[in-house]
Design an enzyme around this catalytic site. Structure first.
Site, PDB file in Angstrom:
ATOM      1  N   CYS A   5     -14.568  -2.916 -14.738  1.00 50.51           N
ATOM      2  CA  CYS A   5     -14.031  -1.685 -14.002  1.00 50.51           C
ATOM      3  C   CYS A   5     -13.512  -0.173 -15.091  1.00 50.51           C
ATOM      4  O   CYS A   5     -13.941   1.388 -14.919  1.00 50.51           O
ATOM      5  CB  CYS A   5     -11.885  -1.502 -13.660  1.00 50.51           C
ATOM      6  N   ASN A  82     -21.320 -15.976  -8.898  1.00 50.06           N
ATOM      7  CA  ASN A  82     -20.622 -17.189  -9.164  1.00 50.06           C
ATOM      8  C   ASN A  82     -18.731 -16.454  -8.763  1.00 50.06           C
ATOM      9  O   ASN A  82     -18.428 -15.899  -8.992  1.00 50.06           O
ATOM     10  CB  ASN A  82     -20.207 -17.386 -10.928  1.00 50.06           C
ATOM     11  N   HIS A  95     -19.131  -9.510  -9.041  1.00 50.11           N
ATOM     12  CA  HIS A  95     -20.838  -9.540  -9.238  1.00 50.11           C
ATOM     13  C   HIS A  95     -21.555  -9.953  -8.727  1.00 50.11           C
ATOM     14  O   HIS A  95     -22.208 -11.267  -8.858  1.00 50.11           O
ATOM     15  CB  HIS A  95     -20.769  -8.647 -10.566  1.00 50.11           C
TER      16      HIS A  95
HETATM   17  P1  AMP Z   1     -19.706 -14.563 -14.791  1.00 46.71           P
HETATM   18  O1  AMP Z   1     -19.515 -15.846 -15.657  1.00 46.71           O
HETATM   19  O2  AMP Z   1     -20.786 -15.022 -13.342  1.00 46.71           O
HETATM   20  O3  AMP Z   1     -18.253 -13.902 -14.656  1.00 46.71           O
HETATM   21  O4  AMP Z   1     -20.920 -12.963 -15.611  1.00 46.71           O
HETATM   22  C1  AMP Z   1     -20.567 -12.664 -16.594  1.00 46.71           C
HETATM   23  C2  AMP Z   1     -21.434 -11.423 -17.399  1.00 46.71           C
HETATM   24  O5  AMP Z   1     -20.766 -10.453 -17.756  1.00 46.71           O
HETATM   25  C3  AMP Z   1     -21.759 -12.483 -18.149  1.00 46.71           C
HETATM   26  O6  AMP Z   1     -22.711 -12.909 -17.614  1.00 46.71           O
HETATM   27  C4  AMP Z   1     -22.189 -11.958 -19.367  1.00 46.71           C
HETATM   28  O7  AMP Z   1     -23.036 -11.422 -20.164  1.00 46.71           O
HETATM   29  C5  AMP Z   1     -21.455 -10.646 -19.200  1.00 46.71           C
HETATM   30  N1  AMP Z   1     -21.253  -9.463 -19.594  1.00 46.71           N
HETATM   31  C6  AMP Z   1     -20.153  -9.505 -20.106  1.00 46.71           C
HETATM   32  N2  AMP Z   1     -18.830  -8.186 -20.507  1.00 46.71           N
HETATM   33  C7  AMP Z   1     -20.161  -7.291 -20.606  1.00 46.71           C
HETATM   34  C8  AMP Z   1     -20.116  -6.186 -20.820  1.00 46.71           C
HETATM   35  N3  AMP Z   1     -19.558  -5.657 -21.499  1.00 46.71           N
HETATM   36  N4  AMP Z   1     -22.100  -5.387 -20.463  1.00 46.71           N
HETATM   37  C9  AMP Z   1     -22.840  -6.199 -19.346  1.00 46.71           C
HETATM   38  N5  AMP Z   1     -22.612  -7.219 -18.971  1.00 46.71           N
HETATM   39  C10 AMP Z   1     -21.489  -8.422 -19.745  1.00 46.71           C
HETATM   40 ZN    ZN Z   2     -12.621  -4.364 -12.067  1.00 45.14          ZN
END
Ligand code: AMP
Ligand code: ZN
Length: 117
Positions: A5, A82, A95
């Site tokens: 967000c 996930n 996402h």
């Molecule tokens: P998940 O484990 O499916 O919740 O994936 C979360 C993803 O968000 C991971 O692949 C992280 O590398 C990515 N992530 C976390 N913080 C950021 C950020 N600030 N900008 C871009 N990607 C992020």
């Molecule tokens: Zn959010």
């Protein structure tokens, strides 16, 4: 407010790939493939289990647009979400991971092939 967000609200800088009124696509900070883009609805939804079909309808078109924009619509890609603790979800804002830009590994074998602990 959750981290994604904050990216939507430009409080944290995201490396934005594509944007529409309702959706945002930005590069994953720790890419697991040559192309690794995260695609989110701008309105906060915790996870896939909580999302409505109407949002997913718009999301489908948006994801296809992103794939075309980065040139992997014809070469192929993997789309992953996930969901929840067992699914390994770390960020609690729905996402989709769009992975591509190279041949991705997938174990097609039927012996000892399991993806659980
Ligand atoms: P998940 O484990 O499916 O919740 O994936 C979360 C993803 O968000 C991971 O692949 C992280 O590398 C990515 N992530 C976390 N913080 C950021 C950020 N600030 N900008 C871009 N990607 C992020
Ligand atoms: Zn959010």
């Amino acid at each position: 407010m959750c981290i994604f967000c904050k990216i939507v609200n430009k409080e944290i800088q995201g490396n934005i790939v594509h944007e529409s009124e309702h959706f945002l696509a930005f590069n994953d900070l720790y890419p697991k493939a040559p192309i690794h883009i995260l695609i989110i609805p701008k309105q906060h939804v915790d996870c896939f289990q909580e999302v409505g079909a109407e949002t997913m309808s718009g999301m489908t078109t948006f994801i296809q647009e992103v794939a075309s924009k980065v040139g992997i619509d014809n070469t192929g890609y993997r789309l992953v979400t996930n969901n929840g603790e067992d699914g390994g979800q770390e960020v609690r804002h729905l996402h989709f991971h769009l992975l591509g830009g190279g041949k991705l590994i997938w174990d097609h074998s039927h012996e000892d092939a399991h993806n659980f602990i």
